[in-house]
Design a protein around this motif. Structure first.
Motif, PDB file in Angstrom:
ATOM      1  N   HIS A  21       0.828  -1.202   0.000  1.00 12.35           N
ATOM      2  CA  HIS A  21       0.000   0.000   0.000  1.00 12.35           C
ATOM      3  C   HIS A  21       0.864   1.255   0.000  1.00 12.35           C
ATOM      4  O   HIS A  21       0.618   2.189  -0.766  1.00 12.35           O
ATOM      5  CB  HIS A  21      -0.937   0.007   1.205  1.00 12.35           C
ATOM      6  N   ASN A  25       0.770   3.752  -3.092  1.00  7.98           N
ATOM      7  CA  ASN A  25       0.198   5.053  -2.773  1.00  7.98           C
ATOM      8  C   ASN A  25       1.152   6.168  -3.179  1.00  7.98           C
ATOM      9  O   ASN A  25       0.726   7.192  -3.700  1.00  7.98           O
ATOM     10  CB  ASN A  25      -0.136   5.140  -1.286  1.00  7.98           C
ATOM     11  N   SER A  29      -1.018   8.530  -5.868  1.00  6.80           N
ATOM     12  CA  SER A  29      -1.836   9.597  -5.289  1.00  6.80           C
ATOM     13  C   SER A  29      -1.066  10.894  -5.117  1.00  6.80           C
ATOM     14  O   SER A  29       0.159  10.926  -5.190  1.00  6.80           O
ATOM     15  CB  SER A  29      -2.396   9.151  -3.935  1.00  6.80           C
ATOM     16  N   PRO A  34      -4.049  11.087   0.178  1.00  5.32           N
ATOM     17  CA  PRO A  34      -3.550   9.758  -0.168  1.00  5.32           C
ATOM     18  C   PRO A  34      -4.557   8.881  -0.924  1.00  5.32           C
ATOM     19  O   PRO A  34      -4.187   7.846  -1.457  1.00  5.32           O
ATOM     20  CB  PRO A  34      -3.197   9.131   1.186  1.00  5.32           C
ATOM     21  N   LEU A  35      -5.802   9.318  -1.002  1.00  2.49           N
ATOM     22  CA  LEU A  35      -6.808   8.549  -1.744  1.00  2.49           C
ATOM     23  C   LEU A  35      -7.291   9.285  -2.990  1.00  2.49           C
ATOM     24  O   LEU A  35      -8.326   8.953  -3.557  1.00  2.49           O
ATOM     25  CB  LEU A  35      -7.994   8.218  -0.819  1.00  2.49           C
ATOM     26  N   LEU A  91      -9.240   0.002   1.504  1.00  2.00           N
ATOM     27  CA  LEU A  91      -9.417   1.383   1.061  1.00  2.00           C
ATOM     28  C   LEU A  91     -10.883   1.683   0.771  1.00  2.00           C
ATOM     29  O   LEU A  91     -11.364   2.790   1.030  1.00  2.00           O
ATOM     30  CB  LEU A  91      -8.549   1.661  -0.169  1.00  2.00           C
TER      31      LEU A  91
END
Length: 103
Positions: A21, A25, A29, A34-35, A91
């Motif tokens: 992750h 990430n 991102s 971060p999303l 997520l």
């Protein structure tokens, strides 16, 4: 320290998933969110958590093909795909919880 029950390999895999992750990430991102890559579907009217579910269907399709023995020309193994599914699932929970709070 808290004692955890269950299979020791489960906890090893959690550590691997954390690393996966973090690496992905960093590449996908924006620093401020971060999303952000997962929220991109919102620009098209699809809630972020639903966008992740769409991505999960692609991953499940890949799992089905790999399980049938179809070679993956991209180089993603069954284990890689299953780890991606676990990351996407977590997520999705985060985005879903955020969505519920806004309702």
């Amino acid at each position: 320290m808290k004692k955890y029950y269950g299979h020791y390999r489960f906890y090893q895999l959690i550590e691997e998933i954390k690393e996966l992750h973090s690496k992905k990430n960093y590449g996908y991102s924006e620093n401020k969110d971060p999303l952000s890559n997962l929220r991109a579907s919102e620009a098209m009217g699809v809630e972020g958590w639903k966008g992740v579910i769409i991505r999960l269907t692609d991953k499940f399709s890949r799992v089905m093909q790999l399980a049938k023995g179809k070679p993956d020309i991209i180089g993603e193994s069954l284990k890689d795909t299953l780890q991606d599914i676990s990351v996407y699932a977590l997520l999705c929970i985060i985005l879903y919880e955020e969505w519920l709070k806004k309702k």
